[in-house]
Design an enzyme around this catalytic site. Sequence first.
Site, PDB file in Angstrom:
ATOM      1  N   ALA A 125      -2.485   0.864   8.405  1.00 45.46           N
ATOM      2  CA  ALA A 125      -2.761   1.523   9.677  1.00 45.46           C
ATOM      3  C   ALA A 125      -3.062   0.543  10.810  1.00 45.46           C
ATOM      4  CB  ALA A 125      -3.919   2.496   9.511  1.00 45.46           C
ATOM      5  N   SER A 175      -1.981  -3.117  10.367  1.00 42.90           N
ATOM      6  CA  SER A 175      -1.035  -4.227  10.289  1.00 42.90           C
ATOM      7  C   SER A 175      -0.033  -3.956   9.181  1.00 42.90           C
ATOM      8  CB  SER A 175      -1.758  -5.563  10.022  1.00 42.90           C
ATOM      9  OG  SER A 175      -2.324  -5.576   8.724  1.00 42.90           O
ATOM     10  N   GLY A 176       1.085  -4.663   9.243  1.00 44.53           N
ATOM     11  CA  GLY A 176       2.091  -4.623   8.192  1.00 44.53           C
ATOM     12  C   GLY A 176       2.313  -6.026   7.667  1.00 44.53           C
ATOM     13  N   ARG A 177       2.895  -6.107   6.498  1.00 47.90           N
ATOM     14  CA  ARG A 177       3.183  -7.422   5.926  1.00 47.90           C
ATOM     15  C   ARG A 177       4.350  -7.318   4.956  1.00 47.90           C
ATOM     16  NH1 ARG A 177      -1.876  -8.263   1.662  1.00 47.90           N
ATOM     17  NH2 ARG A 177      -1.783  -6.160   0.785  1.00 47.90           N
ATOM     18  N   HIS A 221       2.745   5.642  -1.410  1.00 42.59           N
ATOM     19  CA  HIS A 221       1.405   5.733  -0.830  1.00 42.59           C
ATOM     20  C   HIS A 221       0.674   4.469  -1.238  1.00 42.59           C
ATOM     21  CE1 HIS A 221      -2.788   7.786  -0.578  1.00 42.59           C
ATOM     22  NE2 HIS A 221      -2.501   7.082   0.515  1.00 42.59           N
ATOM     23  N   ASP A 222       0.239   3.676  -0.264  1.00 44.82           N
ATOM     24  CA  ASP A 222      -0.284   2.344  -0.562  1.00 44.82           C
ATOM     25  C   ASP A 222      -1.427   2.375  -1.572  1.00 44.82           C
ATOM     26  OD1 ASP A 222      -2.066   3.489   1.251  1.00 44.82           O
ATOM     27  OD2 ASP A 222      -1.760   1.976   2.810  1.00 44.82           O
ATOM     28  N   THR A 223      -2.269   3.402  -1.529  1.00 43.34           N
ATOM     29  CA  THR A 223      -3.358   3.496  -2.501  1.00 43.34           C
ATOM     30  C   THR A 223      -2.821   3.702  -3.906  1.00 43.34           C
ATOM     31  OG1 THR A 223      -4.795   4.437  -0.805  1.00 43.34           O
ATOM     32  CG2 THR A 223      -5.495   4.702  -3.084  1.00 43.34           C
ATOM     33  N   THR A 280      -8.397   0.891   5.568  1.00 41.12           N
ATOM     34  CA  THR A 280      -8.806   1.709   6.697  1.00 41.12           C
ATOM     35  C   THR A 280      -9.730   2.821   6.226  1.00 41.12           C
ATOM     36  OG1 THR A 280      -6.678   1.259   7.736  1.00 41.12           O
ATOM     37  CG2 THR A 280      -7.955   3.079   8.643  1.00 41.12           C
TER      38      THR A 280
END
Length: 281
Positions: free
Chosen positions: A16, A18-20, A237-239, A261
């Site tokens: 939410a 930054s991206g990488r 979903h990143d989690t 976040t």
Amino acid sequence: MRATDSAVLAAVDLGASSGRVITGRVTAGRVDLAEIHRFANRPVRLLEGLRWDIHSLYTGVLDGLKAAGEVDSVGVDSWAVDYGLLDADGHLLSAPVHYRDTRTDDVPEQVWQTVPAEQLYARTGIQHAPFNTLYQLVAAQRTAQASIASRLLLIPDLISYWLTGEQGTEVTNASTTQLLDASTGTWAEDIARPLGIDLTLFAPLRAPGDKAGTLLPDVLQQLNWQRQVPVTTVASHDTASAVAAVPVGPKDHFAYICTGTWSLVGLELSSPVLTEASRLA
């Protein structure tokens, strides 16, 4: 995997703020990770409200993949609940709405008059949050965009679509919409129908490990890559990806704390807990 085998994989991880892009060199019994590129994720406030700068994010993804060099596969994850709407030609109608936008402030109470909160939880297992996709879709009803939208893609599926031209809905991110049956893993028609939500907007469900497509020729040209590279569906979903990566065996019992976040505390169980006591807690 044989001891002599190795592969280099690229993970696109959009948060939410930054991206990488991270590469993982996989050999037998070992994964070596390297952060290749990190870029800011700055929402923009427009006349119509708070929006994600999705084109800037996509540029960051391409910059990171180009810096990584040719890899053997690409996977994409992101935060949950938010989405982009496409027209009949597959073009994005507008910048995706940010989950912190105020359009859903009074929507949950309206929804519960039709589908009670107890029923929502018993079917989907999702705790109440006013920005869940279900509430966003109800808030968007009767808008001009909703009337012409032909497809809804959650954020990681939108990025994968731009990379491959293929559309799908990954199940872990779909589970955060509050429209997926937690017991069957299929869409909860009895939740969506009374609320006027058209589930055919969603692309077909796909699971982690499924092939999401192959990088388009135009994308390969932008990256200066010479060979076809598959995009593989991950727990988008990143989690979900974070929890799946915890190094435990199938019989281990463990709890997790995942802090980004948002902070989440949970257990990995063989089946969801959908009781009223769980909802009230």
